[in-house]
Enzyme design. Structure first.
Site, mmCIF file in Angstrom:
data_model
loop_
_atom_site.group_PDB
_atom_site.id
_atom_site.type_symbol
_atom_site.label_atom_id
_atom_site.label_comp_id
_atom_site.label_asym_id
_atom_site.label_seq_id
_atom_site.Cartn_x
_atom_site.Cartn_y
_atom_site.Cartn_z
ATOM 1 N N ASP A 6 8.944 13.387 25.660
ATOM 2 C CA ASP A 6 8.334 13.399 24.447
ATOM 3 C C ASP A 6 8.411 14.432 23.482
ATOM 4 O O ASP A 6 7.172 14.903 23.726
ATOM 5 C CB ASP A 6 6.527 12.670 24.577
ATOM 6 N N GLY A 8 7.478 16.448 20.496
ATOM 7 C CA GLY A 8 6.405 16.155 20.042
ATOM 8 C C GLY A 8 6.713 16.861 18.652
ATOM 9 O O GLY A 8 7.171 17.905 18.615
ATOM 10 N N ASN A 9 5.459 16.986 16.927
ATOM 11 C CA ASN A 9 5.853 18.237 16.491
ATOM 12 C C ASN A 9 5.362 19.449 16.668
ATOM 13 O O ASN A 9 6.762 20.315 16.829
ATOM 14 C CB ASN A 9 5.420 17.741 14.822
ATOM 15 N N SER A 10 4.714 19.580 17.448
ATOM 16 C CA SER A 10 4.079 20.657 18.424
ATOM 17 C C SER A 10 4.937 21.361 19.631
ATOM 18 O O SER A 10 4.902 21.945 19.634
ATOM 19 C CB SER A 10 2.925 20.947 18.101
ATOM 20 N N LEU A 11 4.756 20.212 20.266
ATOM 21 C CA LEU A 11 4.335 20.038 21.597
ATOM 22 C C LEU A 11 5.910 19.118 22.450
ATOM 23 O O LEU A 11 6.198 18.201 21.859
ATOM 24 C CB LEU A 11 3.580 20.295 22.929
ATOM 25 N N ASP A 102 7.424 7.569 18.115
ATOM 26 C CA ASP A 102 6.759 8.014 19.335
ATOM 27 C C ASP A 102 5.948 6.673 19.002
ATOM 28 O O ASP A 102 5.246 6.058 19.631
ATOM 29 C CB ASP A 102 5.782 9.269 19.345
ATOM 30 N N ARG A 103 4.956 5.982 17.937
ATOM 31 C CA ARG A 103 4.407 5.565 17.217
ATOM 32 C C ARG A 103 4.733 4.542 17.671
ATOM 33 O O ARG A 103 4.022 3.315 18.796
ATOM 34 C CB ARG A 103 3.788 5.034 15.848
ATOM 35 N N THR A 181 -20.082 30.137 10.831
ATOM 36 C CA THR A 181 -18.573 29.515 10.818
ATOM 37 C C THR A 181 -17.869 28.344 11.618
ATOM 38 O O THR A 181 -17.291 27.883 11.331
ATOM 39 C CB THR A 181 -17.662 31.066 10.085
HETATM 40 N N1 ATP Z 1 -1.920 21.459 27.104
HETATM 41 C C1 ATP Z 1 -2.620 21.810 25.802
HETATM 42 N N2 ATP Z 1 -1.240 22.249 24.841
HETATM 43 C C2 ATP Z 1 -1.190 21.861 24.080
HETATM 44 N N3 ATP Z 1 -2.089 21.834 22.793
HETATM 45 C C3 ATP Z 1 -3.322 20.856 23.579
HETATM 46 C C4 ATP Z 1 -2.848 20.995 25.018
HETATM 47 N N4 ATP Z 1 -3.882 19.714 25.526
HETATM 48 C C5 ATP Z 1 -4.413 18.738 24.328
HETATM 49 N N5 ATP Z 1 -3.936 19.829 23.349
HETATM 50 C C6 ATP Z 1 -4.203 19.061 22.234
HETATM 51 O O1 ATP Z 1 -3.562 18.615 22.073
HETATM 52 C C7 ATP Z 1 -3.221 18.752 20.436
HETATM 53 C C8 ATP Z 1 -1.456 18.366 19.704
HETATM 54 O O2 ATP Z 1 -1.381 16.754 20.576
HETATM 55 P P1 ATP Z 1 -0.284 16.670 21.411
HETATM 56 O O3 ATP Z 1 0.509 17.214 22.126
HETATM 57 O O4 ATP Z 1 -0.488 14.793 20.926
HETATM 58 O O5 ATP Z 1 0.644 15.839 19.933
HETATM 59 P P2 ATP Z 1 2.314 16.434 19.222
HETATM 60 O O6 ATP Z 1 3.145 17.043 20.482
HETATM 61 O O7 ATP Z 1 2.644 17.694 18.096
HETATM 62 O O8 ATP Z 1 3.252 15.167 19.079
HETATM 63 P P3 ATP Z 1 2.713 14.807 17.869
HETATM 64 O O9 ATP Z 1 3.821 15.350 16.970
HETATM 65 O O10 ATP Z 1 2.867 12.847 18.540
HETATM 66 O O11 ATP Z 1 1.622 14.369 16.903
HETATM 67 C C9 ATP Z 1 -3.779 19.751 20.083
HETATM 68 O O12 ATP Z 1 -4.289 19.807 19.255
HETATM 69 C C10 ATP Z 1 -4.555 20.101 21.141
HETATM 70 O O13 ATP Z 1 -5.825 20.309 20.328
HETATM 71 C C1 PAU Z 2 3.579 10.840 11.595
HETATM 72 C C2 PAU Z 2 4.279 11.027 13.499
HETATM 73 C C3 PAU Z 2 4.399 13.002 12.524
HETATM 74 C C4 PAU Z 2 3.032 11.243 14.748
HETATM 75 O O1 PAU Z 2 3.824 11.892 15.279
HETATM 76 C C5 PAU Z 2 5.688 11.120 13.736
HETATM 77 O O2 PAU Z 2 5.247 9.217 14.294
HETATM 78 C C6 PAU Z 2 6.653 10.434 12.565
HETATM 79 O O3 PAU Z 2 7.571 11.857 12.395
HETATM 80 N N1 PAU Z 2 6.310 9.332 11.635
HETATM 81 C C7 PAU Z 2 7.389 9.066 10.807
HETATM 82 C C8 PAU Z 2 6.588 8.801 9.452
HETATM 83 C C9 PAU Z 2 6.377 7.420 10.254
HETATM 84 O O4 PAU Z 2 5.653 7.017 11.392
HETATM 85 O O5 PAU Z 2 6.119 6.432 8.775
HETATM 86 K K K Z 3 2.162 11.549 19.976
#
Ligand code: ATP
Ligand code: PAU
Ligand code: K
Length: 246
Positions: A6, A8-11, A102-103, A181
């Site tokens: 999966d 995602g944008n961050s991971l 993902d949605r 803060t």
């Molecule tokens: N092991 C981990 N490493 C990093 N972030 C984690 C971890 N576990 C939980 N988190 C939390 O998960 C969040 C990121 O969520 P997730 O991985 O679902 O996002 P993502 O990879 O950006 O996916 P999406 O693009 O769907 O948002 C971060 O804000 C962090 O707080």
């Molecule tokens: C909204 C996010 C970033 C959530 O991971 C992803 O589902 C995405 O890039 N969606 C495209 C835009 C949309 O769903 O309308």
């Molecule tokens: K997600």
């Protein structure tokens, strides 16, 4: 064994399973594709016979990741594509190609589980909310910043909001007025996130009626898992992945 990813944008979240309902063999999160491949090589890739992937990254980035994986593992990588309808769920977007995959996977997995009206909330980089009415009709949804973006924007756009997040990292239950803060920001953002989720749950009644199932998933789902009626399903996207790419 099946490798599921999966992106995602961050991971990049990944796991290895034996069969769709079988036990978890290994799992992890990687920030970069190269780290991921290294971890898989250590794990012993010969045992991976299939691979399926969902990505919300650019086509370029996703294509490069697929090439890297298929070369390293010697398997074909199945990738989820947009669809108007899967598993009894109809995509509610005017242009179904635009709905984040993902949605879409979380939606089809959730409807598959409850077979009725449901609200799906994914708390990651973004917080997405999707509504599915009876008959599997996706009504559309909402996209808002996740908690890391909320706090990040404050840190980025003010001069004197500075703290080490690790020192005050958001603790559930600690919502007394902040005396530093860091406490102020962390608790403020947590309350914002939780109030947003609670509002979405109460707003959903207008669309779905009183009786609907609420699923939460994503990296930050634990922050709202105690809200009334909420069912936390950490692997909701992976469940959908198995439905879309069986
Ligand atoms: N092991 C981990 N490493 C990093 N972030 C984690 C971890 N576990 C939980 N988190 C939390 O998960 C969040 C990121 O969520 P997730 O991985 O679902 O996002 P993502 O990879 O950006 O996916 P999406 O693009 O769907 O948002 C971060 O804000 C962090 O707080
Ligand atoms: C909204 C996010 C970033 C959530 O991971 C992803 O589902 C995405 O890039 N969606 C495209 C835009 C949309 O769903 O309308
Ligand atoms: K997600």
């Amino acid at each position: 064994m099946i490798l599921e990813l999966d992106c995602g944008n961050s991971l990049i979240k990944w796991r290895v399973i034996t069969t769709a309902d079988g036990p978890l063999v290994a799992s992890g999160v990687a920030s970069q594709a190269t780290n991921l491949v290294q971890e898989l090589l250590i794990l012993g890739v010969k045992k991976i016979t299939r691979c399926r992937l969902v990505s919300v990254r650019s086509d370029e980035e996703t294509g490069a990741l697929i090439d890297l994986l298929s070369n390293a593992l010697g398997v074909e990588v199945l990738r989820v594509c947009p669809a108007k309808e899967i598993a009894g769920v109809t995509n509610g977007y005017r242009d179904h190609n635009r709905l984040g995959l993902d949605r879409w996977l979380a939606i089809i997995a959730a409807y598959g589980m409850c077979q009725g009206p449901c609200l799906i909330i994914d708390l990651g980089t973004a917080v997405t909310v999707d509504l599915v009415a009876s008959g599997g009709i996706h009504l559309g949804g909402y996209i808002a910043p996740g908690i890391a973006l909320l706090r990040g924007q404050l840190l980025a756009h003010t001069r004197r909001i500075q703290y080490v997040p690790a020192e005050t990292f958001v603790t559930l239950g600690a919502i007394a007025p902040g005396k530093s803060t860091g406490e102020g920001v962390e608790r403020g953002c947590l309350i914002m996130l939780r109030s947003y989720v609670a509002s979405q749950i109460s707003l959903a009644e207008d669309q779905l009626g009183k009786d609907f199932t609420i699923y939460v998933t994503g990296g930050d789902s634990a922050l709202v898992a105690d809200l009334p009626g909420v069912i936390c399903v950490p692997d909701l996207v992976f469940r959908g992945l198995a439905i879309a790419c069986p």
